[in-house]
Motif scaffolding. Structure first.
Motif, PDB file in Angstrom:
ATOM      1  N   UNK A 164      27.406   2.345 -40.279  1.00 30.71           N
ATOM      2  CA  UNK A 164      28.061   1.070 -39.947  1.00 30.71           C
ATOM      3  C   UNK A 164      29.297   0.800 -40.802  1.00 30.71           C
ATOM      4  N   UNK A 165      29.827   1.797 -41.467  1.00 27.58           N
ATOM      5  CA  UNK A 165      31.042   1.634 -42.266  1.00 27.58           C
ATOM      6  C   UNK A 165      32.181   1.082 -41.389  1.00 27.58           C
ATOM      7  N   UNK A 166      33.036   0.234 -41.947  1.00 26.04           N
ATOM      8  CA  UNK A 166      34.151  -0.341 -41.158  1.00 26.04           C
ATOM      9  C   UNK A 166      35.027   0.699 -40.460  1.00 26.04           C
ATOM     10  N   UNK A 167      35.206   1.857 -41.055  1.00 25.86           N
ATOM     11  CA  UNK A 167      36.019   2.888 -40.406  1.00 25.86           C
ATOM     12  C   UNK A 167      35.328   3.436 -39.161  1.00 25.86           C
ATOM     13  N   UNK A 168      34.007   3.509 -39.190  1.00 27.28           N
ATOM     14  CA  UNK A 168      33.271   3.927 -37.992  1.00 27.28           C
ATOM     15  C   UNK A 168      33.329   2.852 -36.908  1.00 27.28           C
ATOM     16  N   UNK A 169      33.274   1.581 -37.334  1.00 24.62           N
ATOM     17  CA  UNK A 169      33.411   0.477 -36.384  1.00 24.62           C
ATOM     18  C   UNK A 169      34.792   0.536 -35.730  1.00 24.62           C
ATOM     19  N   UNK A 170      35.812   0.787 -36.543  1.00 22.35           N
ATOM     20  CA  UNK A 170      37.182   0.889 -36.031  1.00 22.35           C
ATOM     21  C   UNK A 170      37.287   1.974 -34.958  1.00 22.35           C
ATOM     22  N   UNK A 171      36.696   3.123 -35.243  1.00 24.43           N
ATOM     23  CA  UNK A 171      36.743   4.212 -34.263  1.00 24.43           C
ATOM     24  C   UNK A 171      36.034   3.832 -32.979  1.00 24.43           C
ATOM     25  N   UNK A 172      34.830   3.294 -33.112  1.00 22.76           N
ATOM     26  CA  UNK A 172      34.032   3.014 -31.918  1.00 22.76           C
ATOM     27  C   UNK A 172      34.745   2.019 -31.004  1.00 22.76           C
ATOM     28  N   UNK A 173      35.397   1.038 -31.582  1.00 18.77           N
ATOM     29  CA  UNK A 173      36.136   0.073 -30.763  1.00 18.77           C
ATOM     30  C   UNK A 173      37.268   0.753 -29.998  1.00 18.77           C
ATOM     31  N   UNK A 174      38.003   1.615 -30.658  1.00 13.28           N
ATOM     32  CA  UNK A 174      39.099   2.324 -29.999  1.00 13.28           C
ATOM     33  C   UNK A 174      38.566   3.291 -28.942  1.00 13.28           C
ATOM     34  N   UNK A 175      37.489   3.957 -29.276  1.00 20.40           N
ATOM     35  CA  UNK A 175      36.917   4.978 -28.390  1.00 20.40           C
ATOM     36  C   UNK A 175      36.362   4.347 -27.115  1.00 20.40           C
ATOM     37  N   UNK A 176      35.541   3.317 -27.272  1.00 19.76           N
ATOM     38  CA  UNK A 176      34.963   2.652 -26.105  1.00 19.76           C
ATOM     39  C   UNK A 176      36.045   1.929 -25.315  1.00 19.76           C
TER      40      UNK A 176
END
Length: 457
Positions: free
Chosen positions: A251-263
């Motif tokens: 749940x690191x912020x960088x993973x959140x950032x990726x998931x938002x862009x990816x989805x």
């Protein structure tokens, strides 16, 4: 588990360095085996595959990833083994990847397992803990070709089992890549997706929904979380699945950032059907000219070659902003089940599958990388762009192998039963990326705590 990471990285680098140097530990006879494999002629198996007994024996063999892209080649290998060992019959049972773990779980619970079968890396800890598999240490220790497999791979597989014994031997390796249409990229004047910026740019610029052409295709159904994990950590550059505090970094912020862009690509730069697409459907979107890029591993190479030969290439998932390239190599293979009444004959068959000739034939037909050092010198390996790409990446000092917690008995169940359906909720907007990743992290934290507690007993 940092020790596991070091073992895994060393073993993969050792195998891939053979590709770069063009030398192997053996005689290099695998090239001849590859030539014979193409014509369907029999090839010389490993010495351990011969038997002097005249006793008629029947083995049941389960293929955990059956399908038209794999089954015929395993059946050919079985045919060759039986010609060499006429007293042994191998019954092939194909299991679709969508139900493989469930099929094995039911068989283990009912004490009705096969003699030998395909064992994926995430299953080793679970099956070993349940006492379902036969330790292979004695067989492997006496095998004349044991030095042809990387010691690092063997040690890593041992480290996954609660009792640190050997339960699976790998016959194939692969890395995740972006497969992309070289012709589309060139015609549009774009760059190959070798950076994350280029990947997202390509996904946008190559989309023309009016022509049913999209820049990318997301795997939204079965197997989605394996690919999502690899892409997410590659983007974020986070080097460990669990941090120094013992908590998951999912749940690191960088993973959140990726998931938002990816989805955010879904339905805009990808087909709407992606939410229900598993492997076959995702590959089809690429091979039929609907999508310009997909993420998968070496294993889909031959599908693309048959459909769009000369119009595609692969690149390992890009480096993160930190300059590190996070990757998660996988080495799948086979194990012998404890209930077998014919352990010696089951080992003979396994040794045959591990031989250089068998591995060359198998991997050239499924597009993956052998683990036998002699097979690594074959013409197939030398002429495969995607494998050479992988070799260069793994030799790069900035490459880090992610320490996936596949040793956790609950790892696979969390991935398939909790995360796969929840990822679809993220795609359709009924769950936020933050909630999805928080639930993921919580599940892994609990699984790790339960595991740590169990090994202290």
């Amino acid at each position: 588990m940092k020790r596991n990471l070091a073992i895994s990285a060393a073993s993969v680098t050792c195998c891939l360095s053979l590709l770069l140097s063009g030398c192997g530990a053996g005689s290099g006879s695998a090239s001849g085996g590859a030539d014979k494999a193409k014509t369907g002629e029999s090839v010389k198996p490993a010495a351990a595959a011969s038997t002097s007994s005249n006793e008629k024996v029947k083995l049941t063999f389960w293929d955990e990833n059956a399908g038209p892209d794999r089954t015929p080649f395993l059946q050919e290998l079985i045919k060759r083994f039986q010609e060499k060992n006429p007293n042994i019959t191998v019954e092939y049972v194909g299991i679709p990847s969508t139900s493989n773990k469930q099929k094995y779980d039911v068989a283990i619970a009912s004490n009705d397992t096969p003699d030998i079968g395909g064992i994926m890396v995430p299953w080793i800890s679970d099956f070993a803990a349940k006492g379902a598999l036969l330790p292979l240490d004695d067989f492997y220790g006496k095998w004349s070709d044991k030095d042809k497999l990387s010691k690092g791979l063997i040690d890593y597989n041992k480290s996954l089992a609660p009792d640190k014994k050997l339960y699976q031997l790998p016959t194939t390796m692969y890395l995740d890549v972006f497969w992309y249409r070289t012709d589309w990229i060139k015609d549009a004047g774009l760059n190959a997706p070798t950076t994350w910026k280029d990947f997202f740019t390509d996904a946008e610029k190559l989309t023309d929904a009016s022509k049913n052409r999209y820049g990318y295709s997301i795997r939204g159904a079965g197997g989605s979380i394996v690919q999502l994990t690899n892409a997410m950590y590659a983007y974020s550059g986070i080097e460990h699945y669990f941090g120094s505090d013992g908590k998951s970094t999912v749940a690191d912020p960088k993973n959140v950032e990726f998931l938002k862009k990816y989805v955010g690509l879904y339905k805009k730069n990808t087909p709407t059907s992606d939410i229900t697409n598993a492997y076959k459907e995702m590959v089809a979107t690429f091979d039929t000219g609907t999508a310009a890029m997909i993420q998968h591993n070496f294993g889909s190479f031959n599908n693309h070659k048959q459909s769009i030969d000369g119009k595609f290439a692969a690149t390992i998932l890009p480096k993160s902003d930190s300059g590190k390239r996070i990757t998660a190599p996988t080495a799948n293979g086979y194990g012998i089940f404890k209930n077998t009444k014919h352990p010696n004959e089951a080992w003979q068959f396994l040794a045959f599958l591990l031989s250089a000739d068998s591995q060359t034939y198998w991997n050239q037909n499924i597009g993956q990388m052998p683990t036998n050092s002699d097979a690594l010198t074959s013409d197939y390996v030398k002429n495969s762009q995607h494998i050479q790409e992988g070799a260069k990446v793994m030799a790069d000092k900035d490459t880090v192998v992610l320490d996936l917690p596949v040793y956790l008995p609950d790892y696979n169940n969390i991935m398939t039963q909790q995360l796969e359906p929840n990822f679809q909720k993220v795609m359709n907007g009924s769950m936020t990326p933050e909630s999805f990743l928080s639930g993921w992290a919580a599940a892994m934290d609990k699984a790790k705590a339960d595991y740590d507690k169990s090994i202290k007993k």
